[in-house]
Design a protein around this motif. Structure first.
Motif, mmCIF file in Angstrom:
data_model
loop_
_atom_site.group_PDB
_atom_site.id
_atom_site.type_symbol
_atom_site.label_atom_id
_atom_site.label_comp_id
_atom_site.label_asym_id
_atom_site.label_seq_id
_atom_site.Cartn_x
_atom_site.Cartn_y
_atom_site.Cartn_z
ATOM 1 N N UNK A 61 43.071 51.424 38.712
ATOM 2 C CA UNK A 61 44.222 51.752 39.551
ATOM 3 C C UNK A 61 44.517 50.557 40.451
ATOM 4 N N UNK A 62 45.757 50.451 40.921
ATOM 5 C CA UNK A 62 46.106 49.314 41.780
ATOM 6 C C UNK A 62 45.528 49.471 43.189
ATOM 7 N N UNK A 63 45.321 48.342 43.855
ATOM 8 C CA UNK A 63 44.830 48.370 45.235
ATOM 9 C C UNK A 63 45.865 48.982 46.176
ATOM 10 N N UNK A 64 47.132 48.753 45.856
ATOM 11 C CA UNK A 64 48.208 49.264 46.716
ATOM 12 C C UNK A 64 49.457 49.443 45.865
ATOM 13 N N UNK A 65 50.341 50.348 46.309
ATOM 14 C CA UNK A 65 51.654 50.501 45.676
ATOM 15 C C UNK A 65 52.694 50.560 46.783
ATOM 16 N N UNK A 66 53.884 50.155 46.437
ATOM 17 C CA UNK A 66 54.979 50.182 47.413
ATOM 18 C C UNK A 66 55.605 51.564 47.488
ATOM 19 N N UNK A 67 56.360 51.774 48.550
ATOM 20 C CA UNK A 67 57.058 53.047 48.732
ATOM 21 C C UNK A 67 58.018 53.232 47.567
ATOM 22 N N UNK A 68 57.986 54.438 46.994
ATOM 23 C CA UNK A 68 58.854 54.760 45.873
ATOM 24 C C UNK A 68 58.314 54.333 44.516
ATOM 25 N N UNK A 69 57.184 53.608 44.493
ATOM 26 C CA UNK A 69 56.596 53.209 43.206
ATOM 27 C C UNK A 69 55.668 54.313 42.689
ATOM 28 N N UNK A 70 55.527 54.344 41.388
ATOM 29 C CA UNK A 70 54.618 55.306 40.765
ATOM 30 C C UNK A 70 53.187 54.777 40.805
ATOM 31 N N UNK A 71 52.256 55.700 40.948
ATOM 32 C CA UNK A 71 50.836 55.377 40.882
ATOM 33 C C UNK A 71 50.355 55.741 39.486
ATOM 34 N N UNK A 123 49.844 59.716 35.760
ATOM 35 C CA UNK A 123 50.919 59.152 36.580
ATOM 36 C C UNK A 123 51.281 60.079 37.720
ATOM 37 N N UNK A 124 51.366 59.480 38.923
ATOM 38 C CA UNK A 124 51.840 60.222 40.099
ATOM 39 C C UNK A 124 53.162 59.595 40.525
ATOM 40 N N UNK A 125 54.231 60.378 40.383
ATOM 41 C CA UNK A 125 55.564 59.841 40.779
ATOM 42 C C UNK A 125 55.740 59.803 42.277
#
Length: 186
Positions: A126-136, A184-186
Motif C-alpha cells: 500500500x502507498x505511504x500516503x494518498x491525496x484527497x480524493x485519490x483511491x487507496x 480498493x477504497x474509493x
C-alpha cells in the motif's frame, strides 16, 4: 489403490488361498472410516476355508471376516473397515495389512489422512500516503503453508471509522502456494 503382486504357485491338490488383490483409498478424511476391499483366490485343486481374513492397523486386528470358503480355481471378495481414523492426525499415514490367519498370506498398503490448510497474510502492499480524493489500493498476498489446498471465504479491506469495505470472496490457495489480489477504497 493397491493391487496384489503376481505370484507363481505350485497349486497342488489341496486348497491354496492367497490375497490376490486389495483396494483402498489413497486418502481418507479424519472423520471417516477406512474401508479396504480384498479378493482371495484359491489356486488349489479343492475348496478351502480361511477362518479369519483380518485387517491389521499398526499390528492390531481392527476387523475380521470369518469362515471364508473359496472353491477350487475361484475367488471371493469382501470388505474390512477401520473406524479409528480419528486417532490419526492430519498428514499422518495409516499402515494397514489384509492377512489370512490360516494360509499365512497378506498384502499391505497405506492410506494418508490429509493435512490441513494454513493460510496467512504473507504481504501487504500500500502507498505511504494518498491525496484527497485519490483511491487507496491495497495489494495482498496470502500464503498457504499447509499441505492441502485451502479457501479463505472473504479477504476484506475495512477502513474505519467509515466502515467502508471492499472484499474478495473465496480466495483459494494451493498447498505450499500463494494467491494475490488487490482491494480498493474509493
Amino acid at each position: 489403490s493397491y493391487r496384489g503382486a503376481s505370484r507363481i504357485l505350485d497349486a497342488g491338490e489341496g486348497p491354496s488361498l492367497v490375497v490376490s488383490d486389495v483396494q483402498a483409498p489413497s486418502e481418507v478424511e479424519q472423520d471417516a472410516n477406512l474401508t479396504v476391499d480384498y479378493t482371495v483366490e484359491n489356486f488349489g485343486g479343492e475348496a478351502g476355508t480361511e477362518s479369519a481374513v483380518e485387517l491389521l492397523v499398526g499390528g492390531t486386528t481392527e476387523d475380521t471376516d470369518t469362515d471364508l470358503t473359496v472353491g477350487a480355481g475361484e475367488s471371493a471378495s469382501g470388505s474390512l473397515t477401520f473406524d479409528g481414523v480419528d486417532e490419526y492426525g492430519p498428514g499422518e499415514t495409516i499402515e494397514w495389512t489384509v492377512s489370512l490367519a490360516d494360509f499365512g498370506d497378506s498384502e499391505s498398503g497405506q492410506t494418508q489422512v490429509p493435512g490441513e490448510p494454513n493460510l496467512t497474510i504473507a504481504s501487504l502492499d500500500y502507498p505511504d500516503a494518498i491525496g484527497i480524493g485519490e483511491d487507496l489500493e491495497v495489494g495482498y498476498t496470502i500464503e498457504n503453508v499447509g499441505d492441502v489446498e485451502g479457501t479463505e471465504s472473504s479477504v476484506d479491506l475495512v477502513v474505519d471509522p467509515l466502515g467502508s469495505v471492499d472484499s474478495d470472496q473465496d480466495v483459494t490457495v494451493g498447498a505450499g502456494g500463494t494467491a494475490s489480489g488487490s482491494l480498493l477504497f474509493p
